[in-house]
Each structure stands twice: as structure tokens, then as C-alpha cells.
Design an enzyme around this catalytic site. Structure first.
Site, mmCIF file in Angstrom:
data_model
loop_
_atom_site.group_PDB
_atom_site.id
_atom_site.type_symbol
_atom_site.label_atom_id
_atom_site.label_comp_id
_atom_site.label_asym_id
_atom_site.label_seq_id
_atom_site.Cartn_x
_atom_site.Cartn_y
_atom_site.Cartn_z
ATOM 1 N N SER A 90 0.806 -1.235 0.000
ATOM 2 C CA SER A 90 0.000 0.000 0.000
ATOM 3 C C SER A 90 0.834 1.278 0.000
ATOM 4 O O SER A 90 0.292 2.358 -0.249
ATOM 5 C CB SER A 90 -0.902 0.032 1.230
ATOM 6 O OG SER A 90 -2.012 -0.791 1.018
ATOM 7 N N LYS A 93 0.562 3.518 -2.904
ATOM 8 C CA LYS A 93 -0.648 4.301 -3.219
ATOM 9 C C LYS A 93 -0.397 5.813 -3.343
ATOM 10 O O LYS A 93 -0.846 6.433 -4.311
ATOM 11 C CB LYS A 93 -1.743 4.013 -2.183
ATOM 12 C CG LYS A 93 -2.273 2.571 -2.267
ATOM 13 C CD LYS A 93 -3.157 2.234 -1.071
ATOM 14 C CE LYS A 93 -3.689 0.820 -1.126
ATOM 15 N NZ LYS A 93 -4.413 0.439 0.109
ATOM 16 N N TYR A 215 -2.811 -2.587 -10.385
ATOM 17 C CA TYR A 215 -2.765 -2.336 -8.940
ATOM 18 C C TYR A 215 -1.968 -3.429 -8.220
ATOM 19 O O TYR A 215 -1.097 -3.144 -7.383
ATOM 20 C CB TYR A 215 -4.194 -2.235 -8.393
ATOM 21 C CG TYR A 215 -4.264 -2.197 -6.891
ATOM 22 C CD1 TYR A 215 -3.863 -1.065 -6.176
ATOM 23 C CD2 TYR A 215 -4.704 -3.310 -6.165
ATOM 24 C CE1 TYR A 215 -3.899 -1.048 -4.784
ATOM 25 C CE2 TYR A 215 -4.756 -3.291 -4.783
ATOM 26 C CZ TYR A 215 -4.350 -2.163 -4.091
ATOM 27 O OH TYR A 215 -4.379 -2.143 -2.722
ATOM 28 N N TYR A 267 -5.096 4.392 7.658
ATOM 29 C CA TYR A 267 -6.477 3.887 7.739
ATOM 30 C C TYR A 267 -7.143 4.243 9.069
ATOM 31 O O TYR A 267 -7.103 5.392 9.497
ATOM 32 C CB TYR A 267 -6.499 2.372 7.483
ATOM 33 C CG TYR A 267 -5.646 1.978 6.320
ATOM 34 C CD1 TYR A 267 -6.005 2.345 5.031
ATOM 35 C CD2 TYR A 267 -4.451 1.282 6.500
ATOM 36 C CE1 TYR A 267 -5.205 2.013 3.951
ATOM 37 C CE2 TYR A 267 -3.651 0.945 5.422
ATOM 38 C CZ TYR A 267 -4.034 1.317 4.160
ATOM 39 O OH TYR A 267 -3.250 0.993 3.099
ATOM 40 N N VAL A 285 1.275 -3.749 3.882
ATOM 41 C CA VAL A 285 1.252 -5.059 4.558
ATOM 42 C C VAL A 285 2.533 -5.856 4.314
ATOM 43 O O VAL A 285 2.734 -6.905 4.922
ATOM 44 C CB VAL A 285 0.013 -5.904 4.148
ATOM 45 C CG1 VAL A 285 -1.258 -5.316 4.714
ATOM 46 C CG2 VAL A 285 -0.065 -6.073 2.641
#
Ligand code: DON
Length: 635
Positions: A90, A93, A215, A267, A285
Site C-alpha cells: 500500500s 498508493k 494495482y 487507515y 502489509v
């Protein structure tokens, strides 16, 4: 996981011309010692579990742990497993969000992805009711929508653009871990569901599998901890990699990227993170975390054991400790440590290098307080220019000229440019002048041109050297006080300062002894290193005394006009000329060489004493003036 070139404890200095080598020698420093201590302390933390929902990630070693800090100067401090490679997940991103912003602009991207924190887990299906727009680009839904915006002719080109952009941030060519990619593609059913949901709402306008494929691949880019620190430092550095000097993202997108990292980067842990760490951040992760302190540094941490929210346990603890112990929380910014005004003085204290005749000099001593000089330094932004404006506007009675010197100004932002332009307008309305010296072209100058009210242009003047700016003020002040004709163009021997007090017969005697030389504008009158064999009495025109600067160019030491003299050293100690003297206009000089002066000493000792006394008086005046200037500049 791909162990690489053996991580030890090390610090590197990477420069723009020579990117840091992975084999750079160890350099110990208190910062390195600090990181070593922190690493030792957190190595004992064993809680958390490696991610297993992507089967390939389950192979990660939960004890692996590295910390790296990269500064905006390109220095990297690192400890532990900083060269062990893992997938970025992530953390990709925000960097892909930057590509989408550059490809489409902020407004278009915001039509597809919002900027509100969802407070939900990374894989939550947080879509805006009605529109289906994902809440933000950091959760998977928003990231998949963002990835679909990456332009390119076909899958290969789009992927190449993604990898190349991330490589620019890291400062080296990154690659993809195909095993992790295949593993996620085979098991990413939830992301696939999100993709189809986005297609249903027309947030994705292409086949969801194309966006998902890209992605999954962007998540599988292999990085190490040092890469993460440099990627974060690139954001801290306004989008330019501090080690390679290459632009990874245009500066206008750095603010939007850091904003979503701040509000959504970890998050449903974001509120706690901002409270405790206070740095824009992103976790993955794979075990990585990046954190950014804008303008200062980037942090990369790698430790694959994750908490229940998918954030690295040691990564969170390391960032928290670094922020607390090094005082990095972005809502506790340090006060500016140095004043923007490096020195302040008036024209009564410090003058240009032009030597004025006595009357003008006295007038400037009396009225020079109306011209105030502010030598500025550092970055000019609202907070640093405010005290300057305050001093000019409120602090100086009778101000007619504000000289702002920019030699040591490193940057002027838009707000400061606009404030400066407003100051110029205000001064124009009050009949005051703003004199800007040593402003770099293409920097402030260009921005001021557009910001400035055309009616205010007459109130500002630019000068490449401060000396010339000061002379501009001196001339204007003298004019305002009625001295229009600034210096006599021609003097006779009897009128020359050196002969002040001499009897007519002494003048007649001198006429028989002194030589006569003439020069055209631009001619060398005296060259540095020539034998100092005569004093020159300037009878007509002007000369400038200069010295060459080591880096090229030259500096004016003084400009002299008719009635003044130079080369006095010849009469006292001989030796070699210490500076160049060049004719600025048509020039005529009378010269007294060493032999002529010896004759005067023998034949008219009283005249010799008078000449020496006049010389001494001028030298004393110069010494007093220079002492005053040093005091003003130091004060
Ligand atoms: O979408 C996913 O599930 C992963 N490829 C990335 C998730 C991730 O890294 C979440 N961050 N902590």
C-alpha cells in the site's frame, strides 16, 4: 523476500552528482548512534504477525527490522535490515496518486476519488453513497480507482510508467516481485469485488481486471528500507529526489499527496497516528512504513510483523519514538531560529563606495537616516517577511528609501512575493522608494513582475550590487536636497584637496613639478602589481578602484571624482599597486612621482608637510568612516 547485499549499520552521504553507493563506508555520528540504540531497543518487540492473506507474504521473516532516515540534503542514516527487499504494497498508493494527479490534474482526480478519511480498514468498501466514489486514495477502493487513471498505451506502458515514477522517488531502478504479484492476483477476490463495484458506479471506465492487474503489480514493486526513506525524503524535498536531483513529481502535487497521507495514510489508525507521531505517513502489509517531515526528512521502517490493522508493529513504534525523541511532530514546528533581518543600518552609517566631495558627504551624513538598509537572509514566507514589513512600515520615521538586500535570501514564496508587491504599492502611494539589491533573476524578479501593480513600478528599482543600490539612494537623496550637479567635473591644482591651504607661489612651484596624464573611458590608469611610483591627483572626470574577485568579476572599492587623489602609497612606502584603477569617463590627472616629492621635501619642506597633512586628513576621514561602517554592520 530477497535478501540483498547484507545490511549492517551505516550512514551514507548521497550527493546530487554522485548517488549514494550501497558500498559507502560507515560514518559514525550521534544520529547513527541514536538509531542504533532505537533499533536495539525495539528489536525486543515480538508482537504482531506477518500478513498471510497474500500467501507469498507469509514467507516474510518476522524478526527482520530496519530503520532509515534520509535528509533533504541526501544524507541517509540506516540501521539493521535496510537492504532486505520486500514488496511495497500500500505504500505505492501515494506515489501512484501523484501520477494520476500529474496525468489529469487535481479536479479530475477528485471526481473519481475523494479526500475524506474513512476511518475504516484498508480493504473496506468505503464508497460515497449514491456516487460510488471511494472516500480517499489510500484505501484499496480509492487506490484501484487512482491506478485506473494512470495513462499509457496498453498495460505494459502503464506499468512501466508506474515503476519508473517509483524508481525516480527511490533514486534507483525498481523491479517487481512476480511471485508476490501472482500470489495476490490469485487470491485478491475482495479487491476484485471492489473493482467490479467501482465499474458498476462508472468510477472505473475500463475493464476492472486491467486496473486490478496494474494495482496488484504496483503493490509488488520491490523496495528496501533505504529506498523508502529516500522516497519519503523526495516528498519532504518538494518532489525532487535529494540524492539524484531528479524530479519525481511536480511540486504542486506534493501538498495533495501529503494531505491524504496525513488524513488517511494508516487507515483506521490515522487519528491515533497524527496524535502520537504527527507525520504524513503510509504503511504497507509488506511491513514497510514511510513518514515524511516536509522540508526536512523522510523515514523508512521495515518490520513485517503487523498489528490487527495491517500496520507494522515495530514500524509504528519506531516512528513514534523518532518523532517524539527528535521533536518532529508537524504540529510542534520549531520557531524560526534566525531572524530574517541579518543586518539593518542607514545610509548615514554605511555608504556606497563612491567618495563624495565634502558638502555632499556632510549632507548624506545628516540625511542618510532616510534610507534604511535591510540585509535579508533565509527563506521568505509570510512568517519571515512579516517582521521586515513591520519594521519598514511602523518602525522608521521619515523613511524615504527601503533598501532590501537579497544576497542571502534562499527562497521567496508566493505569499512573500505578494506581500512585497503590496509594500511597493504602499511605498509608491507615500512617495517612498523600495530598492532591491542582488535579487536573482528568474526567481523573485519574475514573480514580482506579475504580482506588481503597474502603477507602483516607479517606486521600485533593482540593482545587481548593493553598492550600486546605495549609490542610487545617495544620488536621489542629494537631488531631493537640491544638489543636482553632483561633483565638479574639473578642478585646478589650486582647487585640488591635496593642495588645500597652499600659497599661490607654492601652487606655481608645484605646476613646474607635477606630470600630466590623460585617459579615455575604460582605460587602465593603474594596474594591480605595477610599481607604485607616483600619487595621482584627479583633475577631471571619474575613476573606479577595483579588485578582482577569486570567483571571477570584480568588486568596486571606491569611485573617485575630480579633486580627489589615489596611489598615496607611492609617497610613503613605494612597493606595488594593490588595486586596479580604471577611467569611468575622460580623465585627466596630475602626478607627483617619488623624485618630485623628494625635491619638494628638500626645497620646500613646509609645502611637503602641508601635502602630507592633507593626505593624512583624508586617510583619517576614511578610517573613521570605515570604523563606523564596521560598527553598523556588526550591530
Ligand atoms: O490491496 C491489498 O490488499 C494489498 N496489495 C495492499 C494492502 C496494504 O498494503 C494495506 N496496508 N497496510
Amino acid at each position: 523476500m530477497c535478501p540483498t547485499d547484507g545490511a549492517g549499520l551505516r550512514t551514507e552521504v548521497a550527493t546530487a552528482s554522485k548517488p549514494a553507493s550501497h558500498d559507502a563506508p560507515d560514518v559514525s555520528s550521534p544520529i547513527q548512534d541514536y538509531l542504533d540504540g532505537l533499533h536495539r531497543q525495539l528489536a525486543d518487540v515480538t508482537s504482531g504477525k506477518v500478513a498471510t492473506y497474500i500467501p507469498e507474504l507469509a514467507k516474510a521473516d518476522p524478526s527482520a527490522f530496519g530503520i532509515a532516515i534520509a535528509t533533504v540534503d541526501g544524507r541517509v542514516y540506516e540501521v539493521g535490515a535496510t537492504r532486505e527487499r520486500f514488496t511495497i504494497q500500500s505504500i505505492s498508493k501515494p506515489f501512484v496518486y501523484g501520477i494520476a494527479l500529474a496525468d489529469h490534474g487535481i479536479e479530475r482526480v477528485r471526481q473519481s476519488v475523494g479526500v475524506e478519511p474513512s476511518g475504516d480498514a484498508f480493504n473496506s468498501i468505503s464508497l460515497e453513497p449514491g456516487t460510488g466514489r471511494p472516500m480517499n486514495p489510500m484505501i484499496n477502493a480509492g487506490a484501484i480507482a487512482t491506478t485506473s487513471l494512470v495513462k499509457g498505451d496498453g498495460a505494459a506502458e502503464r506499468l512501466a510508467r508506474v515503476v519508473s515514477a517509483m524508481s525516480a522517488y527511490a533514486g534507483r531502478a525498481l523491479t517487481i516481485d512476480d511471485a508476490v504479484f501472482e500470489s495476490e492476483r490469485a487470491t485478491g477476490h475482495r479487491n476484485r469485488a471492489i473493482g467490479h463495484m467501482l465499474r458498476n458506479y462508472d468510477i472505473l471506465t475500463e475493464d476492472p481486471d486491467a486496473a486490478l492487474d496494474l494495482y496488484f503489480r504496483q503493490c509488488s514493486v520491490l523496495v528496501d528500507c533505504r529506498d523508502l526513506a529516500l522516497m519519503a525524503a523526495t516528498l519532504a524535498n518538494g518532489g525532487t529526489n535529494p540524492a539524484t536531483g531528479k524530479v519525481a513529481v511536480a511540486p504542486e502535487y506534493v501538498g495533495p499527496i501529503l494531505s491524504v497521507m496525513t488524513t488517511c495514510g494508516v487507515y483506521d489508525f490515522t487519528g491515533e497516528w497524527v496524535y502520537r507521531v504527527g507525520l504524513p505517513a503510509k504503511s504497507g502489509v509488506g511491513g514497510g512504513i514511510v513518514a515524511v517531515l516536509p522540508g526536512q526528512l523522510g523515514i523508512g521502517v521495515y518490520s513485517p510483523a503487523l498489528d490487527e490493522r495491517g500496520n507494522s508493529v515495530r514500524g509504528v513504534k519506531a516512528c513514534e519514538a523518532i518523532s517524539r525523541e527528535l521533536g518532529l511532530h508537524f504540529l510542534r514546528p520549531p520557531r524560526a531560529s534566525v531572524s530574517t533581518i541579518r543586518a539593518r543600518y542607514s545610509l548615514a552609517e554605511v555608504r556606497s563606495k563612491r567618495r563624495w566631495p565634502t558638502a555632499e558627504s556632510q549632507l548624506l551624513a545628516e540625511h542618510g537616516g532616510a534610507a534604511r538598509v535591510f540585509e535579508l537572509q533565509g527563506d521568505l514566507r509570510f512568517a519571515t517577511i512579516e517582521p521586515v514589513l513591520h519594521e519598514i512600515v511602523a518602525g522608521t520615521e521619515g523613511l524615504q528609501f527601503a533598501v532590501l538586500d537579497f544576497k542571502r535570501v534562499t527562497h521567496v514564496d508566493l505569499a512573500a512575493t505578494q506581500m512585497l508587491s503590496a509594500l511597493i504599492s504602499r511605498c509608491a502611494a507615500r512617495g517612498q522608494q523600495v530598492v532591491l539589491t542582488r535579487v536573482r533573476r528568474g526567481d523573485l524578479l519574475a514573480a514580482l513582475d506579475t504580482a506588481m501593480d503597474p502603477r507602483a513600478v516607479r517606486a521600485v528599482s533593482f540593482h545587481p550590487q548593493m553598492d550600486l543600490g546605495l549609490e542610487y539612494c545617495e544620488r536621489a537623496l542629494l537631488r531631493r536636497h537640491g544638489i543636482g550637479k553632483l561633483a565638479p567635473a574639473v578642478v585646478t591644482l589650486a582647487e585640488h584637496r591635496l593642495c588645500e591651504g597652499a600659497a599661490p607661489e607654492d601652487i606655481a612651484y608645484l605646476e613646474t613639478l607635477v606630470g600630466r596624464v590623460a585617459f579615455e573611458p575604460g582605460d587602465d590608469v593603474v594596474r594591480r602589481g605595477d610599481p607604485a611610483d607616483a600619487i595621482h591627483l584627479l583633475m577631471r572626470g571619474e575613476v573606479s578602484v577595483t579588485v578582482d574577485l577569486p570567483g571571477g568579476g570584480h568588486k568596486r572599492l571606491s569611485t573617485l571624482s575630480a579633486g580627489m587623489s589615489f596611489g598615496e602609497m607611492a609617497l610613503l612606502s613605494g612597493g606595488l599597486r594593490s588595486a586596479d584603477v580604471r577611467a569611468d569617463t575622460t580623465v585627466e590627472c596630475r602626478t607627483v612621482d617619488v623624485a618630485a616629492f623628494s625635491r619638494i621635501e628638500r626645497e620646500r619642506p613646509a609645502l611637503a608637510i602641508l601635502l602630507l597633512r592633507n593626505l593624512l586628513r583624508r586617510s583619517t576621514e576614511t578610517a573613521v568612516r570605515l570604523t563606523g561602517e564596521v560598527a553598523a554592520l556588526e550591530g
